[in-house]
Motif scaffolding. Sequence first.
Motif, PDB file in Angstrom:
ATOM      1  N   GLY A  70     -14.226 -23.016 -29.215  1.00 54.20           N
ATOM      2  CA  GLY A  70     -15.572 -23.456 -29.786  1.00 54.20           C
ATOM      3  C   GLY A  70     -15.309 -24.876 -30.728  1.00 54.20           C
ATOM      4  O   GLY A  70     -16.295 -25.171 -31.341  1.00 54.20           O
ATOM      5  N   TRP A  71     -14.047 -25.406 -30.264  1.00 56.39           N
ATOM      6  CA  TRP A  71     -13.904 -26.804 -31.418  1.00 56.39           C
ATOM      7  C   TRP A  71     -14.036 -28.016 -30.373  1.00 56.39           C
ATOM      8  O   TRP A  71     -13.530 -28.902 -31.009  1.00 56.39           O
ATOM      9  N   ALA A  72     -14.071 -27.687 -29.059  1.00 53.77           N
ATOM     10  CA  ALA A  72     -13.699 -28.763 -27.891  1.00 53.77           C
ATOM     11  C   ALA A  72     -14.712 -30.108 -28.420  1.00 53.77           C
ATOM     12  O   ALA A  72     -15.825 -29.767 -28.805  1.00 53.77           O
ATOM     13  N   HIS A  73     -14.278 -30.984 -27.895  1.00 56.50           N
ATOM     14  CA  HIS A  73     -14.950 -32.265 -27.963  1.00 56.50           C
ATOM     15  C   HIS A  73     -15.194 -32.766 -26.586  1.00 56.50           C
ATOM     16  O   HIS A  73     -14.312 -32.226 -25.619  1.00 56.50           O
ATOM     17  N   ALA A  74     -15.893 -33.978 -26.220  1.00 55.52           N
ATOM     18  CA  ALA A  74     -15.888 -34.198 -24.917  1.00 55.52           C
ATOM     19  C   ALA A  74     -14.553 -34.701 -23.923  1.00 55.52           C
ATOM     20  O   ALA A  74     -14.774 -34.321 -22.706  1.00 55.52           O
ATOM     21  N   GLY A  75     -13.537 -34.906 -24.831  1.00 54.62           N
ATOM     22  CA  GLY A  75     -12.374 -35.169 -23.993  1.00 54.62           C
ATOM     23  C   GLY A  75     -11.550 -34.074 -23.719  1.00 54.62           C
ATOM     24  O   GLY A  75     -10.325 -33.994 -23.253  1.00 54.62           O
ATOM     25  N   SER A  76     -11.802 -32.817 -24.385  1.00 54.62           N
ATOM     26  CA  SER A  76     -11.093 -31.884 -24.183  1.00 54.62           C
ATOM     27  C   SER A  76     -10.917 -31.159 -22.881  1.00 54.62           C
ATOM     28  O   SER A  76     -12.335 -30.986 -22.168  1.00 54.62           O
ATOM     29  N   GLY A  77      -9.916 -30.865 -22.393  1.00 50.24           N
ATOM     30  CA  GLY A  77      -9.638 -30.376 -21.054  1.00 50.24           C
ATOM     31  C   GLY A  77      -9.867 -28.843 -21.252  1.00 50.24           C
ATOM     32  O   GLY A  77      -9.839 -28.114 -22.292  1.00 50.24           O
ATOM     33  N   ILE A  78     -10.327 -28.426 -19.995  1.00 45.51           N
ATOM     34  CA  ILE A  78     -10.706 -26.763 -19.884  1.00 45.51           C
ATOM     35  C   ILE A  78      -9.192 -26.295 -19.489  1.00 45.51           C
ATOM     36  O   ILE A  78      -8.477 -26.621 -18.710  1.00 45.51           O
ATOM     37  N   ARG A  79      -8.932 -25.150 -20.148  1.00 44.34           N
ATOM     38  CA  ARG A  79      -7.508 -24.608 -19.969  1.00 44.34           C
ATOM     39  C   ARG A  79      -7.746 -23.190 -19.483  1.00 44.34           C
ATOM     40  O   ARG A  79      -8.197 -22.342 -20.162  1.00 44.34           O
ATOM     41  N   LEU A  80      -6.962 -23.034 -18.136  1.00 43.11           N
ATOM     42  CA  LEU A  80      -7.184 -21.455 -17.504  1.00 43.11           C
ATOM     43  C   LEU A  80      -5.961 -21.040 -17.457  1.00 43.11           C
ATOM     44  O   LEU A  80      -5.226 -21.773 -16.705  1.00 43.11           O
ATOM     45  N   GLU A  81      -5.475 -19.871 -17.891  1.00 41.12           N
ATOM     46  CA  GLU A  81      -4.250 -19.069 -17.733  1.00 41.12           C
ATOM     47  C   GLU A  81      -4.402 -18.186 -16.535  1.00 41.12           C
ATOM     48  O   GLU A  81      -5.615 -17.485 -16.511  1.00 41.12           O
ATOM     49  N   LEU A  82      -3.686 -18.131 -15.405  1.00 37.14           N
ATOM     50  CA  LEU A  82      -3.865 -17.290 -14.134  1.00 37.14           C
ATOM     51  C   LEU A  82      -2.633 -16.457 -14.014  1.00 37.14           C
ATOM     52  O   LEU A  82      -1.495 -17.002 -14.442  1.00 37.14           O
ATOM     53  N   SER A  83      -2.753 -15.456 -13.040  1.00 37.22           N
ATOM     54  CA  SER A  83      -1.550 -14.450 -12.828  1.00 37.22           C
ATOM     55  C   SER A  83      -1.747 -14.065 -11.750  1.00 37.22           C
ATOM     56  O   SER A  83      -1.938 -12.785 -11.232  1.00 37.22           O
ATOM     57  N   PRO A  84      -1.263 -15.075 -10.651  1.00 37.87           N
ATOM     58  CA  PRO A  84      -0.993 -14.644  -9.185  1.00 37.87           C
ATOM     59  C   PRO A  84       0.207 -14.061  -8.820  1.00 37.87           C
ATOM     60  O   PRO A  84       1.172 -14.026  -9.841  1.00 37.87           O
ATOM     61  N   GLU A  85       0.439 -13.409  -7.698  1.00 40.02           N
ATOM     62  CA  GLU A  85       1.644 -12.867  -7.469  1.00 40.02           C
ATOM     63  C   GLU A  85       2.670 -14.146  -7.482  1.00 40.02           C
ATOM     64  O   GLU A  85       3.983 -13.804  -7.690  1.00 40.02           O
ATOM     65  N   GLY A 105     -13.668 -32.822 -11.247  1.00 40.49           N
ATOM     66  CA  GLY A 105     -15.037 -32.325 -11.874  1.00 40.49           C
ATOM     67  C   GLY A 105     -15.502 -33.013 -13.086  1.00 40.49           C
ATOM     68  O   GLY A 105     -15.155 -33.971 -13.393  1.00 40.49           O
ATOM     69  N   ASP A 106     -16.319 -32.383 -13.724  1.00 42.65           N
ATOM     70  CA  ASP A 106     -16.863 -32.915 -14.873  1.00 42.65           C
ATOM     71  C   ASP A 106     -16.048 -32.908 -15.943  1.00 42.65           C
ATOM     72  O   ASP A 106     -16.163 -34.015 -16.719  1.00 42.65           O
ATOM     73  N   TRP A 107     -15.138 -32.061 -16.115  1.00 46.61           N
ATOM     74  CA  TRP A 107     -14.246 -32.385 -17.135  1.00 46.61           C
ATOM     75  C   TRP A 107     -12.829 -32.002 -16.741  1.00 46.61           C
ATOM     76  O   TRP A 107     -12.660 -31.260 -15.552  1.00 46.61           O
ATOM     77  N   PRO A 108     -11.724 -32.537 -17.210  1.00 38.55           N
ATOM     78  CA  PRO A 108     -10.341 -32.383 -16.827  1.00 38.55           C
ATOM     79  C   PRO A 108     -10.090 -30.751 -17.065  1.00 38.55           C
ATOM     80  O   PRO A 108     -10.489 -30.212 -17.864  1.00 38.55           O
ATOM     81  N   MET A 109      -9.397 -30.329 -15.920  1.00 42.54           N
ATOM     82  CA  MET A 109      -9.056 -28.738 -15.995  1.00 42.54           C
ATOM     83  C   MET A 109      -7.722 -28.519 -15.920  1.00 42.54           C
ATOM     84  O   MET A 109      -6.957 -29.517 -14.954  1.00 42.54           O
ATOM     85  N   ARG A 110      -6.878 -27.712 -16.467  1.00 44.08           N
ATOM     86  CA  ARG A 110      -5.671 -27.441 -16.283  1.00 44.08           C
ATOM     87  C   ARG A 110      -5.584 -25.955 -16.147  1.00 44.08           C
ATOM     88  O   ARG A 110      -5.944 -25.113 -16.978  1.00 44.08           O
ATOM     89  N   LEU A 111      -4.928 -25.574 -14.983  1.00 44.05           N
ATOM     90  CA  LEU A 111      -4.698 -24.299 -14.507  1.00 44.05           C
ATOM     91  C   LEU A 111      -3.189 -24.039 -15.030  1.00 44.05           C
ATOM     92  O   LEU A 111      -2.239 -24.819 -14.425  1.00 44.05           O
TER      93      LEU A 111
END
Length: 183
Positions: free
Chosen positions: A98-113, A146-152
């Motif tokens: 909840g402290w992101a700014h407009a340049g903050s990337g979205i970070r998703l951690e994934l658990s694939p096989e 996308g609208d914001w940078p994202m890191r998987l």
Amino acid sequence: MSHDRESLAAVAARIIVESELTDWQLARRKAAAQLGLGAHGTPQPSDDEIIAEIATYQSLYGGDGWHAQLRAQREYALEAMQALARFDPVLVGPVAEGWAHAGSGIRLELSPENPKEVEYTLIDLGVDFTPTLARDGTALYEIVDGDWPMRLVVPSGRAAADARHKRRLRPVQLKQLLASSDV
């Protein structure tokens, strides 16, 4: 925390938010220069101290625009999490906390096989991405279309969860957060 360190944290936070910087070392150096403090010998604020100052800055100066931007980042993250649901996605980092700014990337951690499954899924979804491999074997997928940078992030079996990320939101928790607040 000394007065110089507190001042450095506050100025670095302002620089990070206003300039949408992701290089916090650069923000620390710029803050030291603005305050006329030497880069060497001045106690540097920790990331946690800067995060606290960013949160304070956002609460004081962010206003409705910042709330709308954070909500939009979270909604975008939720869309991605739903598209990648089979990999048990978890939102971490500034958007989750909840402290992101407009340049903050979205970070998703994934658990694939297998990390290749993520690549195949992104290709099937028509998403442009750049894959990289970290030193510890963690697979990273940068998405910038996308609208914001994202890191998987797909941690290797050897990699421990990143302790910097204190808040970890699963899709159902993120939906509840979005339904219960303005952010």
